[in-house]
Design an enzyme around this catalytic site. Structure first.
Site, mmCIF file in Angstrom:
data_model
loop_
_atom_site.group_PDB
_atom_site.id
_atom_site.type_symbol
_atom_site.label_atom_id
_atom_site.label_comp_id
_atom_site.label_asym_id
_atom_site.label_seq_id
_atom_site.Cartn_x
_atom_site.Cartn_y
_atom_site.Cartn_z
ATOM 1 N NE ARG A 1 -64.460 18.386 5.049
ATOM 2 C CZ ARG A 1 -63.589 19.348 5.246
ATOM 3 N NH1 ARG A 1 -63.721 20.138 6.286
ATOM 4 N NH2 ARG A 1 -62.593 19.536 4.421
ATOM 5 C CG ASP B 1 -64.591 17.669 13.146
ATOM 6 O OD1 ASP B 1 -64.610 17.592 11.889
ATOM 7 O OD2 ASP B 1 -64.097 18.635 13.754
ATOM 8 N NE ARG C 1 -69.122 20.501 -3.029
ATOM 9 C CZ ARG C 1 -67.934 19.998 -2.723
ATOM 10 N NH1 ARG C 1 -66.913 20.792 -2.491
ATOM 11 N NH2 ARG C 1 -67.754 18.698 -2.640
ATOM 12 C CG ASP D 1 -59.715 12.153 -2.867
ATOM 13 O OD1 ASP D 1 -58.534 11.922 -3.182
ATOM 14 O OD2 ASP D 1 -60.025 12.891 -1.922
ATOM 15 C CG ASN D 2 -59.912 16.617 -3.628
ATOM 16 O OD1 ASN D 2 -60.927 16.194 -3.071
ATOM 17 N ND2 ASN D 2 -58.850 17.006 -2.955
ATOM 18 C CG ASP E 1 -63.665 18.342 -2.802
ATOM 19 O OD1 ASP E 1 -64.826 18.771 -2.750
ATOM 20 O OD2 ASP E 1 -63.345 17.226 -2.360
HETATM 21 P P1 AMP Z 1 -60.204 16.692 1.316
HETATM 22 O O1 AMP Z 1 -58.739 16.748 1.540
HETATM 23 O O2 AMP Z 1 -60.957 17.843 1.912
HETATM 24 O O3 AMP Z 1 -60.554 16.469 -0.107
HETATM 25 O O4 AMP Z 1 -60.721 15.434 2.133
HETATM 26 C C1 AMP Z 1 -60.252 14.128 1.944
HETATM 27 C C2 AMP Z 1 -61.180 13.147 2.605
HETATM 28 O O5 AMP Z 1 -61.251 13.385 4.011
HETATM 29 C C3 AMP Z 1 -62.609 13.207 2.117
HETATM 30 O O6 AMP Z 1 -63.109 11.900 2.097
HETATM 31 C C4 AMP Z 1 -63.304 14.042 3.153
HETATM 32 O O7 AMP Z 1 -64.675 13.780 3.228
HETATM 33 C C5 AMP Z 1 -62.576 13.637 4.411
HETATM 34 N N1 AMP Z 1 -62.582 14.707 5.414
HETATM 35 C C6 AMP Z 1 -61.878 15.870 5.381
HETATM 36 N N2 AMP Z 1 -62.128 16.611 6.461
HETATM 37 C C7 AMP Z 1 -62.997 15.905 7.227
HETATM 38 C C8 AMP Z 1 -63.641 16.126 8.469
HETATM 39 N N3 AMP Z 1 -63.426 17.234 9.189
HETATM 40 N N4 AMP Z 1 -64.480 15.173 8.920
HETATM 41 C C9 AMP Z 1 -64.708 14.041 8.228
HETATM 42 N N5 AMP Z 1 -64.133 13.770 7.050
HETATM 43 C C10 AMP Z 1 -63.290 14.682 6.551
HETATM 44 MG MG MG Z 2 -62.061 16.178 -1.234
#
Ligand code: AMP
Ligand code: MG
Length: 478
Positions: free
Chosen positions: A92, A123, A174, A250-251, A260
């Site tokens: 996203r 989404d 950001r 990944d963060n 993140d």
């Molecule tokens: P995060 O936990 O926010 O670091 O996200 C982990 C992974 O899920 C990353 O690759 C994000 O881009 C993906 N991701 C999280 N939320 C969404 C979303 N609403 N739509 C698409 N990808 C998402």
């Molecule tokens: Mg992330």
């Protein structure tokens, strides 16, 4: 007038092989409205001071095409809660472009920008609530002098986004030194794309470690510096009582910036077992696990680089993690205690204070903020026997300093913040914003960007959270 007048774009990531990204535009909101614009950051970036935030909204909402943008979604992988996920990526997020600033190269990245090939079943959007939290926390970390991504702009929409309930979508613009994560290297290594590892490494060295480029041992030095910046970042977190919540690889920014923001939280009373993320039942990312997880993540990075850097060099660097972490942490606590000399028994002194603090259940931030009173003859900070004993030991230790008590007190005030982003404060700002009132966001930005200063009209914001605010449950949903 172009708002990026005088700003030099240098989209160097977009020049790498196509293996690293998908070039694409992003999905505009039908109607976008400005929520907040970070003037201080715009100034730091060297952006045109005359710029109109409404115009920025149009550009970052994709309504006006910007000629220097080479927008793309990055691909990476990562270990999420310890489990290997072979492909993640900007699900996203969109890297809008990279600009040269007085502080060096900075990414401009849009979060909540719609679907990409890496969205999996989600989404591509971000909800207003989590966008506000990230917007505020980036500035809070920066105000606390902790390396962090920061947000330039936040805009909202009427677009409905479905999580546990129906919410609305928002986008955050950001900046960060880089959006390259540990997971970028893991992606290449474990997906049989090893030939691209050197390409990415050389890119990182050229852009962010130019002094290393001509050295024979450049990769190993780079790795050791990454271990160091990671260890020091986490020491910074521990000293201010910040829990990140989702320290997946990944963060983890390759350049040691806080990154993140999700279900993060700041300590209220000093509880080392604090778990800020309601979804983290096992406490993998509990506050006191963060230092060890930082090392675990560095090990995952080492595993990705093991064909490029000799194993013994990787191990050597990893072994230094603990040293880098503790040295930095103890230095930070010395500052919090108004101490200047580095003396042998300091670690013990700090440890015994933290044990006392844990038992006494005092508010971590406010305890340290008020600790300068220890130099006043009639202070009531320590009333129990153990506290008094610690105070006595501290006074003996302080006797070995050259600093005057006045100077020490100033040092303590300059190193113990008065204002942190307590969850309930973010929560209140979110509730108002959901009613289209963004005033609370501005108040918090003002306090959090200068957390070591007194803001007399906002004393209440420095108090520990009311009981309802302590039990807010923050999950991964965003
Ligand atoms: P995060 O936990 O926010 O670091 O996200 C982990 C992974 O899920 C990353 O690759 C994000 O881009 C993906 N991701 C999280 N939320 C969404 C979303 N609403 N739509 C698409 N990808 C998402
Ligand atoms: Mg992330």
């Amino acid at each position: 007038m172009n708002i990026f007048d005088g700003v030099k774009f240098n989209n160097s990531f977009a020049k790498l092989s196509e293996e690293f990204y998908t070039k694409q535009k992003w999905s505009s909101f039908e109607k976008a409205h400005l929520i907040s614009f970070n003037k201080d950051l715009a100034k730091d970036l060297g952006l045109n001071p005359e710029l109109k935030p409404e115009e920025l909204v149009k550009i970052f909402n994709g309504e006006i095409e910007h000629q220097n943008s080479e927008s793309l979604a990055m691909v990476y992988a990562g270990h999420q809660f310890g489990s290997w996920v072979p492909q993640l990526g900007d699900g996203r997020g969109i890297l809008f472009g990279q600009i040269e600033t007085p502080q060096g190269l900075r990414d401009l990245h849009i979060k909540g920008a719609g679907k990409t090939p890496y969205s999996r079943f989600a989404d591509g959007r971000a909800v207003l609530r989590s966008t506000i939290r990230e917007y505020l926390c980036g500035e809070a970390m920066h105000g606390l002098r902790i390396p962090s991504s920061r947000a330039l702009l936040m805009f909202g929409s009427n677009e409905l986004v479905f999580r546990e309930t129906t919410e609305t979508g928002a986008m955050l613009v950001r900046t960060a030194k880089t959006h390259i994560r540990f997971g970028h290297f893991e992606y290449l290594k474990h997906n049989d794309k090893k030939e691209y590892l050197v390409e990415l490494l050389d890119h990182v060295l050229a852009e962010y470690f130019p002094d290393l480029v001509d050295r024979k041992d450049k990769y190993e030095i780079f790795f050791e510096q990454t271990v160091q910046s990671t260890a020091e970042l986490i020491a910074n977190w521990q000293a201010v009582g910040f829990a990140h919540g989702v320290m997946n690889t990944d963060n983890m920014s390759l350049l040691g910036e806080t990154f993140d923001f999700g279900p993060f939280g700041f300590l209220e009373s000093y509880d080392p077992n604090f778990i800020c993320n309601h979804s983290d039942a096992g406490g993998r990312y509990a506050f006191n696990n963060q230092p060890a997880i930082g090392l675990w993540n560095c090990q995952a990075l080492a595993a990705a680089l093991d064909e490029i850097i000799a194993e013994e060099k990787l191990i050597e660097a990893l072994k230094k993690y603990q040293h880098y972490f503790y040295e930095h942490l103890i230095d930070l606590y010395r500052k919090k205690l108004g101490l200047q000399e580095k003396l042998e028994g300091d670690a013990k002194l700090i440890e015994s204070l933290l044990t006392w603090l844990q038992n006494s259940k005092k508010d971590y931030t406010n305890f340290f903020r008020n600790l300068h009173d220890i130099h006043e003859p009639k202070n009531i900070i320590f009333e129990d026997a153990e506290g008094k004993a610690w105070s006595k030991k501290f006074k003996e230790r302080f006797g070995l300093e050259k600093l005057s008590t006045k100077k020490a007190q100033q040092k303590m005030l300059a190193n113990n913040p008065k204002y942190i982003l307590r969850n309930y404060l973010a929560h209140q700002a979110i509730r108002k914003a959901e009613q289209n009132n963004f005033s609370e966001i501005e108040v918090l930005m003002k306090l959090l960007s200068q957390p070591f200063n007194e803001h007399l009209e906002y004393e209440d914001y420095a108090k520990s959270s009311p009981d309802w605010g302590k039990s807010l449950e923050i999950s991964c949903s965003s």
